[in-house]
Design an enzyme around this catalytic site. Structure first.
Site, PDB file in Angstrom:
ATOM      1  N   LYS A  54       0.721  -1.596   0.224  1.00  0.00           N
ATOM      2  CA  LYS A  54       0.069   0.029  -0.390  1.00  0.00           C
ATOM      3  C   LYS A  54       0.908   1.126   0.022  1.00  0.00           C
ATOM      4  O   LYS A  54       1.933   1.314   0.943  1.00  0.00           O
ATOM      5  CB  LYS A  54      -1.114   0.077   1.135  1.00  0.00           C
TER       6      LYS A  54
ATOM      7  N   SER B 234      -9.728   1.794   2.760  1.00  0.00           N
ATOM      8  CA  SER B 234      -8.822   2.173   1.786  1.00  0.00           C
ATOM      9  C   SER B 234      -8.179   1.264   0.741  1.00  0.00           C
ATOM     10  O   SER B 234      -7.503   2.206   0.385  1.00  0.00           O
ATOM     11  CB  SER B 234      -8.143   3.050   2.798  1.00  0.00           C
TER      12      SER B 234
ATOM     13  N   SER C  44     -10.020  -0.548   6.722  1.00  0.00           N
ATOM     14  CA  SER C  44      -9.331  -0.529   5.545  1.00  0.00           C
ATOM     15  C   SER C  44      -9.004  -1.589   5.015  1.00  0.00           C
ATOM     16  O   SER C  44      -8.544  -1.883   4.314  1.00  0.00           O
ATOM     17  CB  SER C  44      -8.183   0.514   5.694  1.00  0.00           C
TER      18      SER C  44
END
Ligand SMILES: [Mg+2]
Ligand SMILES: [Zn+2]
Lengths: 483, 100, 467
Positions: C71, C146, C170
């Site tokens: 990420k 996310s 997330s």
């Protein structure tokens, strides 16, 4: 006096740790800009703080010195405001749960309460370019983050101080204590100690507190005194004119000799404190506290009391020994080296007169001197081997040249004649060479007697190449002339 | 319970947060924050006087590091990321006031 | 698709090369990345060099040759790390996050940095300055967020494993929406050093994988005490190879989450069927009420923005990232932040600043922290009765792009089943369990702090029973 000044001080002392408060960057003064920086003290995204154990230990030492309580746990908090010298745009400080609370410091017999002493990080430094280097007139500024993250202990006093002079004395006592316990080098000129003063005025005799103003960033004792004096006058003038003192932050303008309002066009300050989620609480253990107590150096007040008690010297002399760095240790070594002749009091007298004068003149430190040399000198003088004025000269040379007094005395053939037999014989020699002297002397009035004594003493002194111990000679001659 | 957030509140908060919001943003945020805070009202209304706050999920204390100095980052590498630098320092436009 | 366990075993045994494994994945990226947009950056060259280094090494680690996506809110030295925000402007960190060091040391090959909602604020990966990521199962739908890029990368076979961060769901929510396994470990087990903070007391890095064993393997790799993170837990990591035997395991269905408004019937059915499967495998299944969790969303959307408002103050145009000029430094800060942050980030900074500001702290932030205590107490009571708890991960399956962007509150409600675990600091995992018209459904297994061994055991049993 028509009004009374009420003063509380916030003293920020940089702690003399090897590394910064939350990262391993060196805690150094005066390096090339931006050379002691890392992701943490630069507030780079993703970085996290880890607390320096030495800073905690130093805070606990201060707690011992200032009689502060150490609550079971303390918590770091974020103080949020934007400022370019602050890399994260928040300062990691302590808010409602500081590491120490409720202590005091005695200043010339008056007790000044200490509300709290808490740990926080320092900011970077800005250099203002153009406009004479003043922040308000500058065209732009340059930031160096070497100082960002240096550990500070903010020591907040109660509003117990009543005059600029007392404020100065409080800071001097505080500095002495911080220095003695080895937690800070408290160099105001290098900014390792900075002061904010909360000042208010009230009619003499009133118990109510007036509206206070906070004067920021005073970085010399002189500024502290002048700023408080100015601010008190300013506030009292307002009160007398029937106007209100506005609670605000003010800054000391050294050149202008005045305080100026720090109000910017920005919003009122709202620091939005909340517990720092990247750190865990500090809960000083019994072991940590015991270690601090076991390694606590002697406090200035304790050392003064010891000198007065053990050496029978005056409080003010003890203060000089304690306040001048290294001078007490010098005197202590010299006293320990005394070899029968002379007393601790003698050592202190020579130290605070001649030795201190020499240090002031040379700019040197007591640590560079050899205290045993002073002890030897005190011994020579006490044994009557040299006169007071000779002793002064010998000490001066000993300090300058790092030479042993005994060697100087020998080299210069200074040693006094104190031997009573030698001196008595010399007196007899003079009397023998001046028959009739005794009769004339006895017939003379007091004034003439003095003169005649002086004649004999002069003759003896000359006969002994000026080395006669005049004290002993005076006594012997007086005895001889009455008998 | 606090009164519903106003336009003036939003403008004040934007100054605290250093956000130069446009008129349209202020307008939109006044409504959006109002709706979110209405939802949060249920939390504000709870009786919790005897409940201690939880600031952190972890029960740790006294996480300390030894006081040892280490070399930091190379200055050039750091300043290369700066929007503006001069003489080994970060350059910023003029600063209007002293630190609060 | 080949599992990480198999790849690492094959590479270690010399049956296949890390380079070949990587090339397979890079070709899949070539084929579908254009339509999915899982990555902010594909690091093909660096990945090839890393794979070759693994092949040349005598000491191949537990993740030897396993392609992993990261990420883009984890710092990678010299490689742009953006948080999908304009404000960081291709910022190249001068250091690596601790998790990056750990996966590299284990032999994993980093293939790229994945897209996210800006600063991890969102539940759909639509709040990215670089455009949304699409769900590999249906390109008209979101992957969740996310960590939508990491979830999509694993679902699309771009990477065998991925790292995400979970502040309010997330990792778990996008895992559910993309049909992969996503775990939020206990707070403090995985170092946050180098993870760009959203809400520090809630953020936790965790693994994405296509199966439970891979998920456990990656978590074992990154779970370690880190002296650079004060909130990192000391102590030894337990083994997560805990099998799938659930006989006698006490499993509690969380009433509030199974019955909550807005839970789609298919999702509710999946959770009930998963619990039935556990019962059939010998678990004792009951139900439990966590009454305070209904305040979870409200508490979360005060605490997380409050911490975020402070964490994101540093993006001020002084030291890194973009700068938009101004007449003075304050104006420059404000212009930079207005131009650099997207709408959702600004909304949360505003919300958090307000919640902490004078006069409102007690009513909002302070009160939310007390609710946090109530939620912790609810969980403590539940875990006296049960070993693990069961709930939906997401109330819905993947929704269409744009469906919730106009209504922030509706988007926030995506996290209703996931935020309580962040508030309590405990662990949870989302396990794929069936689908609704081809869209994956995730079932969430919750366990107490450091309950990962039992959590993985229950998760394996659910995985084995999945339709
Ligand atoms: Mg302070
Ligand atoms: Zn540093």
């Amino acid at each position: 006096m028509k009004y009374e000044i009420v003063i509380g001080l916030e003293v920020h002392a940089e702690l003399a740790t090897a590394s910064k408060l939350f990262c391993g960057c060196a805690n150094e003064f005066g390096g090339e800009p931006n050379t002691n920086i890392c992701p943490v003290c630069l507030g780079l995204p993703g970085s996290l703080p880890v607390l320096n154990e030495k800073a905690v230990e130093y805070a606990l030492r201060v707690a011992e010195a200032m009689h502060l309580r150490v609550p079971e746990r303390s918590v770091f908090a974020r103080k949020n405001y934007f400022y370019p010298d602050m890399p994260k745009d928040y300062q990691i400080s302590q808010y409602d749960m500081p590491i120490t609370i409720d202590g005091w410091l005695d200043v010339d017999g008056a007790r000044v309460g200490i509300t709290r002493a808490h740990l926080e990080e320092d900011t970077g430094k800005s250099l203002h370019m153009g406009g004479g280097g003043r922040i308000h007139d500058a065209e732009y500024s340059l930031i160096d983050y070497n100082r960002a993250g240096v550990p500070l202990l903010e020591i907040v006093s109660e509003p117990d101080i009543r005059s600029p002079e007392q404020a100065k004395r409080y800071v001097e006592e505080l500095r002495g204590a911080l220095l003695a316990i080895g937690v800070s080098d408290v160099k105001m000129e290098e900014g390792s100690m900075r002061i904010d003063a909360n000042v208010s005025v009230r009619p003499a005799g009133s118990e109510e507190l007036g509206t206070r103003c906070e004067i920021k960033n005073l970085n010399s004792l002189r500024s502290l005194v002048r700023a408080i004096e100015y601010e008190a006058e300013r506030q009292w003038a307002l009160v007398e004119a029937g106007e209100r003192v506005v609670q605000e932050t003010r800054h000391w303008d050294e050149e202008g000799g005045r305080t100026v309002s720090g109000r910017s066009k920005e919003e009122a300050h709202d620091y939005r404190y909340f517990p720092e989620p990247d750190l865990v609480p500090v809960a000083p253990t019994d072991e940590m506290r015991a270690h601090v107590r076991a390694t606590m150096p002697e406090l200035p007040s304790e050392r003064r009391a010891r000198y007065v008690q053990d050496w029978g010297i005056r409080e003010e002399d003890a203060r000089i020994l304690v306040d001048v760095p290294g001078l007490g240790a010098y005197a202590e070594t010299a006293v320990a080296a005394l070899d029968g002749g002379g007393t601790a009091k003698d050592v202190v007298n020579w130290t605070r007169q001649e030795v201190l004068a020499y240090l002031n003149e040379s700019g040197g430190s007591p640590a560079e001197l050899t205290p045993e040399m002073l002890a030897e000198l005190v011994g020579l003088f006490a044994a009557g081997k040299i006169s007071r004025s000779q002793a002064k000269d010998v000490l001066d040379e000993s300090l300058r040249e790092q030479k042993w007094p005994r060697d100087i005395v020998e080299e210069q053939n200074l040693s006094q004649v104190s031997d009573e037999e030698v001196l008595a014989q010399a007196i007899e020699d003079v009397l023998a060479a001046n028959p009739g002297f005794i009769d004339e002397y006895r017939a003379a009035d007091d004034k003439l007697k003095k003169k005649k004594q002086g004649f004999v003493m002069g003759q003896v002194r000359d006969a002994l190449d000026g080395k006669a111990n005049m004290q002993v000679l005076t006594r012997l001659l007086a005895q001889r002339l009455v008998s | 319970m606090a009164a519903r957030i106003t336009r003036q509140d939003v403008e004040h908060v934007a100054r605290l947060a250093r956000l130069a919001l446009t008129e349209a943003e202020v307008e939109a945020l006044t409504h959006e924050l109002g709706a979110i805070l209405d939802h949060a009202a249920e939390v504000s209304a709870l009786r919790t006087a005897d409940v201690p706050p939880t600031a952190h999920p972890l029960p740790l204390v006294n996480v300390l590091r030894p006081d040892e100095a280490r070399t930091g980052l190379p200055r050039d590498e750091v300043l290369a990321e700066a929007p503006e630098a001069e003489d080994g320092r970060f350059r910023v436009p003029r600063i209007l006031g002293e630190a609060p | 698709m080949t599992s990480a366990v198999e790849i690492a075993a094959g590479v270690r045994a010399g049956r296949r090369s890390a380079r070949d494994v990587l090339e397979e994945h890079l070709s899949r990226i070539d084929e579908r990345e254009g339509e999915i947009h899982a990555f902010n950056l594909v690091m093909a060259d660096q990945a090839r060099a890393a794979a070759d280094a693994v092949d040349a090494s005598d000491d191949k680690g537990p993740l030897a040759g396993v392609p992993i996506a990261v990420k883009d809110n984890m710092c990678t030295r010299g490689i742009p790390t953006t948080c999908s925000s304009r404000i960081l402007d291709e910022w190249k960190p001068p250091y690596d996050a601790t998790v990056i060091d750990r996966v590299r040391a284990a032999g994993a090959v980093i293939v790229g940095k994945t897209n996210l909602d800006e600063f991890a604020m969102g539940s759909s990966t639509e709040n990215s300055a670089f455009g949304p990521t699409r769900n590999p199962h249906d390109l008209t739908r979101v992957p969740g967020g996310s960590s939508g890029g990491s979830a999509a990368a694993v679902a699309a076979g771009f990477a065998t494993l991925a790292l995400g961060s979970d502040t309010g769901g997330s990792i778990r929510q996008p895992a559910a929406l993309c049909g992969v396994v996503g775990a939020k470990p206990t707070y403090g087990t995985v170092s946050r050093y180098g993870l760009i903070a959203f809400a520090s007391s809630l953020d936790q890095i965790g693994p994405f994988a296509s199966n439970i064993d891979d998920s456990a393997l990656l978590l074992e790799t990154i779970w370690a005490h880190d002296p650079c993170d004060s909130t990192s837990m000391p102590g030894a990591r337990p083994s997560l190879e805990t099998g799938s035997d659930v006989r006698g395991l006490r499993v509690g269905l969380i009433d509030e989450m199974v019955a909550a408004d807005g839970i789609e019937p298919a999702v509710r059915d999946a959770v009930v069927r998963a619990s039935d499967a556990l019962a059939a495998a010998g678990a004792e299944v009951g139900s439990v009420s966590l009454p305070s969790t209904r305040y979870g969303i409200s508490a979360y959307y005060l605490i997380a923005p409050a911490e975020a408002s402070s964490n994101l103050a540093r993006y001020d145009g002084v030291r890194y990232g973009i700068r938009v000029p101004g007449n003075d430094v304050a104006e420059m800060n404000a212009n930079t932040r207005d131009a650099g942050f997207g709408a959702e980030v600004k909304r949360r900074i505003m919300l958090g600043t307000y919640a902490l500001s004078a006069g409102y702290y007690d009513a909002y932030y302070g009160q939310a922290q007390r609710v946090r205590t109530l939620i912790v107490r609810d969980f403590d009571r539940a875990y006296e009765q049960f070993d693990v708890l069961l709930a939906p991960t997401s109330p819905t399956v993947a929704f269409e792009l744009g469906a919730k962007t106009a209504d922030p509150l509706a988007m926030y409600l995506c996290d209703v089943c996931t935020v309580p675990v962040n508030l309590s600091g405990q662990c949870a995992i989302s396990v794929p369990f069936g689908d609704a018209a081809g869209l994956p459904i995730g079932v969430q297994v919750l366990a107490p702090a450091l309950g990962e061994p039992v959590m993985f055991r229950a998760a394996r049993a659910i995985e084995q029973a999945a339709p």
